[in-house]
Design an enzyme around this catalytic site. Structure first.
Site, PDB file in Angstrom:
ATOM      1  CG  ASP A   1     -34.046  -9.242  17.864  1.00  0.00           C
ATOM      2  OD1 ASP A   1     -34.534  -8.865  18.366  1.00  0.00           O
ATOM      3  OD2 ASP A   1     -32.653  -9.818  18.278  1.00  0.00           O
TER       4      ASP A   1
HETATM    5  C1  GLC Z   1     -31.077  -8.981  21.064  1.00  0.00           C
HETATM    6  C2  GLC Z   1     -31.621  -8.150  21.369  1.00  0.00           C
HETATM    7  C3  GLC Z   1     -31.789  -7.144  19.912  1.00  0.00           C
HETATM    8  C4  GLC Z   1     -29.649  -6.972  19.616  1.00  0.00           C
HETATM    9  C5  GLC Z   1     -29.740  -8.411  19.750  1.00  0.00           C
HETATM   10  C6  GLC Z   1     -28.321  -8.573  18.848  1.00  0.00           C
HETATM   11  O1  GLC Z   1     -32.152 -10.652  20.820  1.00  0.00           O
HETATM   12  O2  GLC Z   1     -33.312  -8.427  20.753  1.00  0.00           O
HETATM   13  O3  GLC Z   1     -32.188  -5.929  20.358  1.00  0.00           O
HETATM   14  O4  GLC Z   1     -29.926  -6.120  18.905  1.00  0.00           O
HETATM   15  O5  GLC Z   1     -30.288  -9.722  20.501  1.00  0.00           O
HETATM   16  O6  GLC Z   1     -27.771  -8.667  20.021  1.00  0.00           O
END
Ligand code: GLC
Length: 755
Positions: A263
């Protein structure tokens, strides 16, 4: 490209070039319009790292992505195409109801169609991968991302996750107008301690396997090309470095061989967690756990190559990760056509098309849950649907709001949405409707805190706040309208910015300014329908008590206003069911229907015995239970009948069936739900668990038999040793229209030796 050629390409690449494929750059390095969905302070990429990275996130647009791809490939030593990834959670520009609302449709086929439409709009915009579906099980309404889940039930979440993967990918993500899916956030991100965002998750392996993992696995079985690691620690170990979770559970047990992406900055954040001493240790733990792509930080870019050269990690684990990234690009056909479906003309034709708007309206209609609909003593009729002769006052901050999409509709635009006011003016008798805002979305101070907290550029209109003088004026206008009207439709709820990522709340009440307006209006006119918006279950005690009718409409998306007016006028008979319990109060959280009995269960809701598992000050059961939702017609479900009383011997299954009759005055749809309880087992089992759903649409007076096949497989659970098994003994079974059901039918699973 053949796999042989792909392997040859990998072998031709230098160590640095392979590492570059594992780096994902925030789109803001390429395009000022990029969506930034994480802290940008982690990103300090060099020009080489930027120009050689394997993927980008946060940008959309066929023209922009084509330009980026052309420049990138010209400069790349092997002309390997970039992957473009974006959070397309519930629509790209045509915004569908938020996932929790899609869960309320109890209709996986419909949900698959919304994902397919989202994939179509994304693919023609040049996007290759979406960071969806979120398969996190959520039993805590304080957590802001409950809106992004499909709720509290393992079975329903498993159906919905698989449906979304199939909608995004079709049979193969390389097909035209399909994109690759990414099941997230692995694992158990939806159970943060205290409901506080990014907090730790403590969970027995039994509960993890029994309730939290199946929906992720369902998405993987449906063929999801990617999985995303979650931010949280699971029993003390951050997912991005959790070797057991990623290598043993995800890759070995679940057989996932696709791309595992971190993430946003979750690899670097293992230092903040206190799990890694420094960036090198974070890089080592993540790559050895099998995390292929480092999203938005330079941890992999700065350290992996050097650690291979120093022998701290093997080049084999770099090769494995780089191969999986190259294979994904190959499966998307990017080596043959690096632009895939990106097409400016198609974009204009597909985005916000009439077909997509119609689907968004259908999904929004089916996500609306009718929670209450009292009979009016004067007319002898239920208050809803609204009689066309009524003089209706639409009052509340959501009357003209077009902010009907969640914070995870990152490319959605409010101006594309249809507000309730616009829909009412279009579809109701104009002389009979009035509109008044009545109050702000929240009080001014809270609005200013939110502005500082989230985004200084937010305007007072964005936040739905007013100055004191305006507040007094709009309240006066609203009370005047309420006095003139024969019926009031109050449009209230939580601002869209108060749910989503990093939006946990300790209080799940309706904003006080709105509750005060509600109280004043109810003094003036008691004939109130309250329409509730928001990203989470809210505390609706007072609203429910003083409204004659209540509709939960969530954040319904681009066609929200039309769908809500369709329900209010009766053009559509509501059929939604709650995918999540609505707590009686925040003190009840976590509250969910499939709880354990305890050794001193209440013996029915009226049990007043002292030594029982209960609160002194509130009831045990939620205000509204999982699976609950009313209709404008009346459905009668007969007692359950069973084709046999035992399975497991000569007979491998039995049939359980009911007759559903539409005994009311109009066509409607009922969601019939099958629940099963294992009365006694080697580990305690929930008091009931959803094991089947069937939506039936019946004309007035029509009836239909609904049948479920009960098999030994349905009765399986993880025993104390983590083994998936079933155990002989007695079971109870219900078929009804809500989890709040009593009269069950008993059957038995015979000893295994007979099976
Ligand atoms: C965010 C979220 C995740 C998302 C990623 C990219 O922090 O936790 O669900 O897909 O970053 O945007």
């Amino acid at each position: 490209m053949t796999d042989k050629k792909l392997r040859e390409l990998l072998n031709d690449m230098t160590l640095e070039e392979k590492v570059n494929q594992l780096v994902q750059i925030p789109g803001s390095y390429y395009d000022k319009n990029a969506s930034v969905t994480g802290g940008i302070e982690n990103s300090r990429f060099s020009e080489t790292q930027r120009s050689q990275a394997g993927s980008i996130l946060g940008i959309t647009g066929a023209k922009t992505l084509r330009q980026i791809q052309e420049t990138y490939m010209e400069n790349h030593p092997h002309h390997i195409p970039l992957l473009f990834m974006l959070d397309v959670i519930h629509g790209l520009r045509t915004i569908f109801p938020m996932p929790l609302a899609l869960g309320a449709t109890f209709d996986p086929n419909l949900v698959e169609l919304t994902a397919q439409a989202a994939a179509r709009e994304s693919a023609v915009s040049g996007i290759h991968v979406t960071f969806a579906p979120m398969a996190d099980l959520v039993r805590d309404a304080r957590w802001g991302r409950v809106m992004e889940s499909t709720g509290e039930d393992t079975y329903l979440n498993s159906l919905m996750t698989a449906a979304m993967v199939s909608g995004f990918q079709g049979n193969h993500p390389g097909e035209p107008e399909r994109i690759a899916a990414c099941v997230k956030h692995f694992a158990a991100y939806g159970k943060p301690e205290g409901g506080r965002e990014y907090s730790n998750v403590e969970l027995s392996e039994h509960a993890l396997r029994e309730f939290y993992l199946p929906a992720y696995e369902s998405g993987i079985r449906a063929g999801s090309e990617l999985v995303m690691a979650s931010f949280n620690t699971l029993n003390g170990i951050p997912s991005s470095g959790n070797h057991w979770l990623m290598q043993k559970v995800l890759r070995k047990e679940m057989g996932f061989d696709g791309v595992l992406i971190s993430d946003w900055a979750s690899i670097e954040e293992m230092i903040h967690h206190g799990f890694c001493q420094d960036e090198k240790e974070a890089a080592k733990k993540a790559i050895e756990a099998g995390v292929d792509i480092d999203m938005a930080t330079t941890i992999y870019a700065n350290h992996l190559a050097g650690m291979v050269k120093s022998g701290e990690i093997t080049e084999a684990c770099i090769d494995e990760a780089a191969y999986r990234v190259l294979r994904l690009k190959n499966r998307l056909g990017l080596f043959e056509n690096p632009f895939k479906d990106g097409d400016e003309d198609k974009e204009k034709e597909v985005i916000l098309s009439g077909e997509h708007r119609a689907l968004a309206r259908k999904a929004a209609r089916e996500s609306v849950v009718l929670l209450k609909n009292e009979k009016d003593v004067q007319t002898g009729k239920k208050l809803l649907p609204v009689n066309s002769e009524e003089i209706v006052a639409f009052i509340g901050p959501y009357v003209q709001s077009k902010g009907l999409h969640s914070t995870w509709a990152i490319k959605g635009r409010a101006e594309d949405a249809v507000s309730i006011r616009e829909a009412a003016e279009e579809n109701m008798v104009n002389e009979n409707v009035m509109f008044a805002c009545g109050c702000g979305m929240m009080n001014r101070d809270n609005g200013m805190i939110l502005k500082r907290h989230i985004d200084e550029t937010l305007t007072e209109a964005d936040l739905g706040i007013f100055d004191e003088q305006t507040e007094k004026q709009i309240e006066r206008e609203a009370l005047e309208a309420a006095a003139k009207a024969s019926l009031v439709v109050l449009c209230l709820g939580e601002h869209r910015l108060l749910s989503g990522e990093a939006a946990s709340r300790s209080d799940i009440g309706i904003p006080m300014v709105q509750l005060e307006l509600f109280r004043k209006v109810s003094e003036v006119n008691p004939r109130i329908v309250t329409v509730i918006f928001g990203g989470r279950p809210l505390d609706l005690r007072e609203i429910s008590e003083k409204s004659m009718a209540v509709l939960e409409v969530w954040l319904p998306g681009t066609e929200g206003g039309n769908a809500i007016v369709d329900v209010l006028t009766g053009a559509y008979n509501p059929s939604g069911k709650l995918p999540v319990s609505f707590p009686y109060s925040v003190g009840q959280i976590p509250v969910h229907y499939n709880e354990y009995a305890t050794g001193r269960p209440l013996n029915g809701k009226e049990d007043i015995a002292f030594y029982r598992s209960r609160y002194l000050d509130i009831p045990n059961h939620p205000l509204y239970p999982f699976g609950y939702g009313l209709s404008y017609t009346d459905f009668v479900i007969s007692p359950v009948e069973l084709s046999r009383k035992t399975i497991g011997g000569a007979e491998k299954s039995l049939k359980a069936f009911v007759t559903v009759k539409n005994a009311g005055s109009r066509k409607g749809t009922e969601t019939v739900q099958l629940y099963i309880r294992d009365i006694a087992a080697s580990v305690v089992r929930p008091v009931k668990e959803l094991k089947g759903i069937c939506k039936v649409t019946l004309e007035q007076g029509e009836e239909q038999k609904v049948e479920f096949e009960i098999t030994e497989e349905m009765l399986q659970f993880h025993d104390a040793d983590g083994r998936l098994t079933s155990e002989p003994g007695s079971y109870l079974l219900w078929i009804d229209n809500s989890s709040d059901t009593e009269a069950g039918a008993e059957f038995a699973l015979e000893r295994k030796e007979h099976i």
